[in-house]
Scaffold this motif. Structure first.
Motif, mmCIF file in Angstrom:
data_model
loop_
_atom_site.group_PDB
_atom_site.id
_atom_site.type_symbol
_atom_site.label_atom_id
_atom_site.label_comp_id
_atom_site.label_asym_id
_atom_site.label_seq_id
_atom_site.Cartn_x
_atom_site.Cartn_y
_atom_site.Cartn_z
ATOM 1 N N GLY A 2 39.782 11.761 44.401
ATOM 2 C CA GLY A 2 38.630 11.861 45.277
ATOM 3 C C GLY A 2 38.646 13.105 46.138
ATOM 4 N N LEU A 3 37.494 13.412 46.674
ATOM 5 C CA LEU A 3 37.327 14.602 47.504
ATOM 6 C C LEU A 3 38.225 14.532 48.739
ATOM 7 C CD1 LEU A 3 35.829 17.235 47.870
ATOM 8 C CD2 LEU A 3 33.982 15.982 48.961
ATOM 9 N N GLU A 31 46.600 25.673 42.223
ATOM 10 C CA GLU A 31 45.621 25.929 41.164
ATOM 11 C C GLU A 31 45.077 24.639 40.579
ATOM 12 O OE1 GLU A 31 47.514 28.543 38.372
ATOM 13 O OE2 GLU A 31 47.563 30.198 39.788
ATOM 14 N N VAL A 32 45.930 23.628 40.431
ATOM 15 C CA VAL A 32 45.472 22.328 39.911
ATOM 16 C C VAL A 32 44.472 21.701 40.875
ATOM 17 C CG1 VAL A 32 46.221 19.948 39.418
ATOM 18 C CG2 VAL A 32 47.511 21.875 38.517
ATOM 19 N N VAL A 33 44.798 21.723 42.160
ATOM 20 C CA VAL A 33 43.886 21.162 43.164
ATOM 21 C C VAL A 33 42.577 21.947 43.176
ATOM 22 C CG1 VAL A 33 43.544 20.776 45.637
ATOM 23 C CG2 VAL A 33 45.741 20.229 44.584
ATOM 24 N N LYS A 40 34.781 18.785 40.867
ATOM 25 C CA LYS A 40 34.051 17.904 41.782
ATOM 26 C C LYS A 40 32.760 18.579 42.239
ATOM 27 C CE LYS A 40 35.365 14.423 43.336
ATOM 28 N NZ LYS A 40 35.123 13.019 42.951
ATOM 29 N N GLU A 41 32.814 19.901 42.475
ATOM 30 C CA GLU A 41 31.635 20.654 42.886
ATOM 31 C C GLU A 41 30.550 20.574 41.805
ATOM 32 O OE1 GLU A 41 30.547 25.132 44.474
ATOM 33 O OE2 GLU A 41 32.156 24.909 42.991
ATOM 34 N N VAL A 42 30.928 20.775 40.567
ATOM 35 C CA VAL A 42 29.966 20.712 39.453
ATOM 36 C C VAL A 42 29.384 19.307 39.336
ATOM 37 C CG1 VAL A 42 29.730 20.882 36.945
ATOM 38 C CG2 VAL A 42 30.996 22.627 38.196
ATOM 39 N N ALA A 43 30.235 18.289 39.464
ATOM 40 C CA ALA A 43 29.773 16.909 39.365
ATOM 41 C C ALA A 43 28.781 16.583 40.482
ATOM 42 C CB ALA A 43 30.956 15.953 39.418
#
Length: 83
Positions: A2-3, A31-33, A40-43
């Motif tokens: 989650g965000l 980098e993974v985060v 999440k931004e795209v979603a």
């Protein structure tokens, strides 16, 4: 993830950097985060485009702004670690 959890990780990394424990932070972890935050931004952008209610759009836009803020912080942190 989650965000809120992603935002907490970025904040934790920043605290470690400021307290002088940056050597314990692996750039690959940041980098993974960062990749997850970008996903999440795209979603969120997709959800905003599909949302019909103005209230829902407003809530999603707030979440999107939070995600973008943490993306900027993670990018900054990555530069600090590699520089």
């Amino acid at each position: 993830m989650g965000l809120k959890k992603l935002a907490t990780k970025v904040a934790d990394y920043k605290e470690r950097l400021e307290s002088g424990k940056a050597h314990k932070i692996k750039p690959a972890h940041v980098e993974v985060v960062l990749q997850k935050l970008r996903s999440k931004e795209v979603a969120l952008q997709t959800e905003i485009s599909k949302a019909k209610s103005t209230d829902r759009k407003a809530r999603l836009e707030d979440k999107l702004q939070v995600a973008r803020t943490h993306i900027e912080r993670a990018e900054w942190l990555l530069k600090e670690l590699s520089g």
